[in-house]
Scaffold this active site. Structure first.
Site, mmCIF file in Angstrom:
data_model
loop_
_atom_site.group_PDB
_atom_site.id
_atom_site.type_symbol
_atom_site.label_atom_id
_atom_site.label_comp_id
_atom_site.label_asym_id
_atom_site.label_seq_id
_atom_site.Cartn_x
_atom_site.Cartn_y
_atom_site.Cartn_z
ATOM 1 C CG HIS A 173 -2.278 0.560 0.962
ATOM 2 N ND1 HIS A 173 -2.493 1.650 0.137
ATOM 3 C CD2 HIS A 173 -3.500 0.198 1.412
ATOM 4 C CE1 HIS A 173 -3.787 1.926 0.109
ATOM 5 N NE2 HIS A 173 -4.419 1.059 0.864
ATOM 6 C CG ASP A 388 -9.826 -10.567 -21.874
ATOM 7 O OD1 ASP A 388 -9.169 -11.626 -21.785
ATOM 8 O OD2 ASP A 388 -10.630 -10.330 -22.799
#
Length: 442
Positions: A173, A388
């Site tokens: 993070h 994808d």
């Protein structure tokens, strides 16, 4: 009990097959070797965000080795654009990333379940083996060893018995937020699918040297004694919930018109979670608070590019110290008020100046006002189901089991609703899972 035993037994068949380091395919230019962390990077909690996407074996002709080679090749190309992710950063209180191209760990694993069985039987805890090196929110290695450096990113690709695949990544993070992380994964997928990446190239800000030692206020949170469970709310049920919010706030004389799905759902979840905690506290209300991370990229007066890298979020925060604070006209009203204040901030420089004026002492004093904060982080609108790799869109995307009182809201795969992954203490969760006021909208 039998299903739990089956899950436990199946989890033993998860095997690490190989490990290697993937370096950027082109060296980082010398003038980019030091990537200074911004103020917002430095105040981000010292944790790893875990995201996993699941893909069925749609292309039976695709060879496993070919797919693996393509993933590693495209990852190396992607790291040339996201070069800080392949560098090294101090484990504690980092102020910069050493962009030395040492690379990220790429792990291959196998799981003896079929993908459909795994998804059908698994709870959030069963996702843990899919993530690289136990990097699920707080790095166990950071707790035990605060010296030295670590890599901001690690990847694990798991092959299921049916040919299905899980692509899991864990990102520090300190170098990026949720939007940045999904941008990276989508970029990697776009390169793998051999599509045009010009629209997803990251926009990297080059910050001045800065050192802001704000305490990590989430460092004491963990998953010990907690469980993460998912609740699904269809759009139809969310519309009913929004209508209820409008009716309740109108009756209170402070109508909230057109509440968003996220506003209404966050209110409901907080209302019922605090009710569960109160019941477990012998009926005594425990003062708490609500926190909502808000993406700055689209909220500042001067918009930031959607592909901006780093931590670019502000946090809406307010206390809920009594039952009245839980009423929707109060809590949703506060959410809207604080968001409007953020929208009046001109640009990133102004936001940095405002946040930089908060002293560590003030931050600690604010955190001590209540017993605990409940965090509601919405990923709705993020490119979650656009990942994808050339195999089609994922059938499921999940975030690894979160930390205490942390809820992540994510769009359903078909867009028809919101899934809330909620982490609470076990006894609170038992009550919540049987709460009729919550289940009326599930």
């Amino acid at each position: 009990m039998l299903s739990k035993l089956l899950r436990f037994g199946r989890r033993q068949l998860h095997t690490i097959v190989s490990r290697e380091i993937i370096k950027p395919s082109s060296p980082t230019p010398s003038h980019f070797k030091t990537y200074n962390l911004s103020l917002f990077d430095q105040i981000a909690n010292n944790s790893y965000m875990p995201i996993v996407a699941f893909y069925p074996n749609l292309d039976q002709s695709s060879h496993d080795k070919t797919r693996t080679l393509e993933l590693k090749y495209s990852l190396a190309k992607t790291l040339t654009q996201y070069y800080p992710f392949a560098g090294r950063v101090k484990k504690t209180h980092p102020t910069y990333v050493d962009c030395n191209d040492e690379g990220v760990e790429y792990i291959e694993a196998s799981n003896d379940n079929s993908l459909s069985d795994f998804l059908q039987r698994s709870e959030h805890e069963d996702l843990d083996p899919l993530f690289p090196n136990d990097l699920i929110w707080f790095d166990p290695r950071i707790r035990g060893d605060t010296e030295g450096v670590t890599c901001p990113l690690a990847v694990q690709v798991t092959q299921f018995a049916c040919g299905g695949v899980a692509v899991a990544s864990s990102l520090s993070h300190k170098v990026g937020d949720g939007r940045c992380f999904f941008n990276f994964i989508n970029h990697w997928a776009t390169v793998t699918a051999k599509k045009d990446v010009s629209l997803v190239n990251p926009h990297i800000f080059h910050h001045q040297t800065f050192d802001y030692n704000l305490p990590d206020l989430l460092s004491d949170k963990s998953r010990v004694g907690c469980v993460t469970r998912s609740f699904f709310f269809s759009n139809e049920k969310l519309n009913d919930l929004k209508a209820k919010v409008t009716a309740m706030t109108t009756e209170a004389g402070q109508p909230i018109m057109n509440p968003t799905r996220v506003e209404a759902l966050s209110w409901l979840l907080h209302n019922r979670a605090t009710a569960a905690a109160t019941k477990n506290n012998s009926g005594t209300f425990m003062a708490s608070g609500m926190q909502f991370p808000v993406d700055m990229r689209g909220i500042l007066a001067e918009k930031l590019p959607g592909t901006s890298m780093g931590n670019l979020y502000l946090v809406i925060e307010f206390a809920t110290t009594n039952d009245r604070d839980l009423e929707p006209h109060i809590s949703i009203g506060e959410m809207r008020k604080r968001k409007a204040e953020f929208q009046s901030i001109r640009n990133l420089e102004a936001a940095t100046e405002i946040v930089g004026q908060v002293s560590p002492e003030t931050a600690l004093k604010t955190a001590e006002r209540v017993e605990d904060y409940y965090i509601y982080s919405s990923l709705c609108g993020f490119p979650v189901y656009d990942i994808d790799f050339g195999w089609g869109k994922p059938v499921k995307v999940s975030v690894g089991g979160t930390i205490k009182n942390f809820t992540i809201l994510m769009e359903a795969p078909d867009g028809n609703g919101i899934e809330a992954a909620m982490c609470l203490e076990k006894e609170d969760m038992k009550i919540l899972q049987n709460d009729p006021e919550l289940l009326a909208f599930c």
